[in-house]
Design a protein around this motif. Structure first.
Motif: not given
Lengths: 416, 268
Positions: A44-50
């Protein structure tokens, strides 16, 4: 950005010790709930970061009983993403909830409508048929009925979104006395529909007939995809539809580093992990009798049998260079990646590109780095390749205006 | 090998064409094949010496007619279709022999309308289920592993051929066509039993009136021989014969013994 959320910590000898990555790998030998929780949050953090880094959309999908992709409930992930990206112009691309395995299928219509409401009309509604492992093995759907179930579910969902009247649904697989969907999606007449496929004629026909976006999901790169996509465009050419490149989507594995050499050093083990372990699928699970209709079965056996078996033998010996040369993975410095990606996009004529920026066992920090480099150094050069000529009719309408670049890329780790 | 005749019959409001292989003379007997389609074999040759054998191909499994299955949605449709087929063949109450998947269908036909079957032979049928001894799902077993479960003797030419074919990177046109035919037959029969072959026979099987012979290979790795007793105890007038040195296809591995048992039973 597309995220499969693979299990990142399989043992080195996984593919030798275990029968299959899908359906029957033993959870308790290979994982723990605590680790799974860590991976969900990283994902989730990676996608939000993206999303913050400037990506146009974030994308998740559905799989079951496996270490290849750990999101049995993609709309749970989508819900977090919709909330966390509130007020932005990032699309929530659900690729998505699998139609034939959701019973009754209006559950998909309801949850997608919820996501469209929460996100303020930013949903892309993926409608997958489901892999044989997921649909037939894990969820018990009769293979020979899967496609027919899919067509019926699709028609029900589209009607449930659009009908102003309460209606009865007397289907072969679903009977509902009074369909009256709450809530309804923000996007009218309905959110854009993307149909993932693996090259079968029946799926082209379906996508083109309904004017949906066809997404070719392959892990074998743009070079092998060329034959499929040429076939698709030829098929479109014979229909009444235009040749708008946004009518097609493509999935590409992609890794960027400062230099080509560093890309190999940093990413090769994770690419190996993906092809060796994440794709270690027992062949008998991937092709239960009836999953393909008769014509597709004959076509696959006669045209692909030899290629598939020889690929299976060759893949374990692929070097980093092999993966790159064959286009399975686009990898290297920003300049290298830009060139390869532009060529692939033009070659395949695809408007909606899904990039897999987390691959196999990639750790969190490296994933953030890949996202940042891609967003900053590559994305601005490929984003508007088709925009002078074509409108992306398969994108949420409110997001179609060209996106401004972020003032500054979010530093790695900034979202965690 | 005897000469067989092909008859093509139309049923189900002209929506289904069925090819029936027939041979021999004498009292009628219908043979319903297993999951991989009809092979006219020496067992049927032997049977045709004393009987008129009718061996229909399950809808969809006849080469060139893959869509014949489409009008049949479920097991109930399939059973009714067989009554129509019996009518078209002019068979009032024949003896019925069913092997494996065909055994389940034969039992369903005999349970649903007991008057349409005068004797019943079940050879390693599927259709019942025990959690402690599950029936192996042949549709999700790799082709190379299948001989292990199908045959007692791994040196049989067919067992060797299947194991070898699973490893080849290239198949001849003939081998390719055979694989397609096997896959598609499994798909068409699988429609009625996926994913677990327990579709309610246990609730209906007590209705069977026909004297029943149950034949089972002791080394059956698909449906373990414990199921012979499961069938026998639910059918009023049933007898079990377990066959040594035979797997899921005892009529192939112990041809003379099985042929003898069946012909004695049908004559009695």
């Amino acid at each position: 950005m597309f995220h499969l959320m693979p299990y990142r910590d399989l043992p080195d000898d996984f593919e030798k010790r275990y029968h299959s990555v899908w359906v029957d790998p033993p959870f308790h030998e290979l994982s723990t709930p605590e680790k799974a929780g860590q991976f969900y949050n990283w994902t989730l953090d990676e996608l939000i970061h993206a999303a913050k880094a400037g990506m146009d959309g974030v994308c998740v999908n559905e799989h079951h009983q496996n270490a290849y992709g750990n999101m049995p409930g993609p709309n749970l992930m989508g819900s977090v993403l919709a909330r966390a990206t509130a007020g932005t112009d990032v699309a929530i691309v659900q690729m998505g909830a699998t139609l034939p395995t959701t019973q009754p299928p209006i559950r998909v219509a309801e949850e997608y409508a919820m996501l469209d409401c929460i996100s303020g009309g930013r949903l892309v509604a993926g409608m997958p048929l489901g892999s044989p492992m997921d649909a037939n093995l894990c969820y018990g759907i009769t293979p020979i009925e899967q496609r027919e179930r899919y067509y019926e579910a699709h028609d029900l969902i589209l009607k449930a979104w659009q009908s102003r009247e309460v209606f009865p649904w007397n289907g072969k697989y679903t009977q509902l006395p009074m369909v009256n969907l709450w809530p309804r999606p923000v996007q009218q007449p309905h959110p854009p529909v993307w149909v993932p496929g693996s090259g079968s004629l029946s799926t082209w026909d379906f996508a083109v007939q309904h004017d949906h976006c066809y997404c070719f999901l392959s892990y074998f790169g743009s070079k092998l995809a060329k034959g499929v996509m040429d076939g698709f465009w030829e098929f479109v050419g014979k229909s009444e539809r235009d040749s708008n490149p946004y009518r097609a989507g493509f999935l590409q594995l992609l890794v960027v580093s400062e230099t080509d050499a560093r890309a190999e050093e940093e990413y090769y083990p994770h690419i190996r992990y993906f092809y060796d372990k994440c794709l270690h699928i027992a062949p008998e699970f991937a092709a239960p009798p009836g999953h393909q209709d008769y014509r597709s079965l004959v076509n696959t056996m006669k045209k692909q049998f030899k290629d598939v078996r020889s690929m299976r033998d060759e893949l374990p010996n692929f070097t980093f260079k092999d993966f790159v040369d064959k286009g399975f993975v686009i990898a290297g410095s920003p300049a290298t990646v830009r060139d390869q990606l532009q060529e692939a996009i033009k070659d395949l004529r695809v408007g909606n590109l899904m990039v897999l920026l987390h691959i196999g066992s990639m750790p969190h920090e490296l994933t953030l780095k890949n996202i940042d480099l891609f967003s900053r150094e590559v994305l601005p050069h490929v984003r508007d390749l088709w925009d002078n000529e074509w409108e992306n009719r398969w994108w949420p309408e409110s997001l179609r205006a060209m996106r401004a670049l972020p003032a500054e890329a979010v530093p790695a780790g900034g979202a965690s | 090998m005897v000469t067989t005749q092909d008859r093509t019959l139309t049923t189900w409001r002209d929506e289904i064409e069925t090819r029936v292989k027939t041979a021999g003379a004498g009292p009628p007997v219908v043979f319903l094949h297993g999951a991989y389609g009809l092979q006219w074999d020496p067992f049927l040759d032997n049977l045709s010496e004393s009987h008129t054998v009718y061996a229909p191909e399950h809808p969809g499994t006849t080469p060139g007619a893959p869509d014949a299955l489409k009008p049949l949605d479920n097991l109930w449709d399939l059973v009714l279709y067989y009554y129509e087929l019996f009518d078209e063949l002019g068979l009032d109450a024949p003896a019925v022999i069913g092997h494996s998947f065909g055994g389940m269908v034969a039992a369903e036909i005999a349970a649903t309308n007991p008057e349409r079957v005068n004797k019943l032979v079940l050879i390693d049928p599927i259709g019942l289920w025990r959690d402690d001894q599950p029936v192996r799902n042949w549709m999700t077993t790799s082709f190379g592993d299948l001989p292990k479960y199908l045959f007692a003797d791994q040196n049989l030419p067919i067992a060797q051929m299947m194991t070898a074919a699973a490893r080849m990177t290239n198949l001849s046109d003939e081998q390719m066509d055979m694989q397609i035919q096997i896959m598609w037959s499994a798909a068409c029969t699988g429609k009625f039993v996926w994913p677990i072959p327990d579709k309610g026979l246990k609730k209906r099987i007590h209705r069977i009136q026909a004297p029943t012979l149950i034949i089972w290979g002791r080394q059956d790795g698909i449906a373990p021989p414990i199921y012979a007793e499961e069938f026998a105890q639910r059918i009023k007038n049933a007898r079990v014969e377990l066959i040594d040195n035979a797997g899921h296809v005892p009529q192939m591995e112990q041809l003379q013994q099985v042929s003898g048992l069946v012909s004695d039973f049908l004559r009695s």
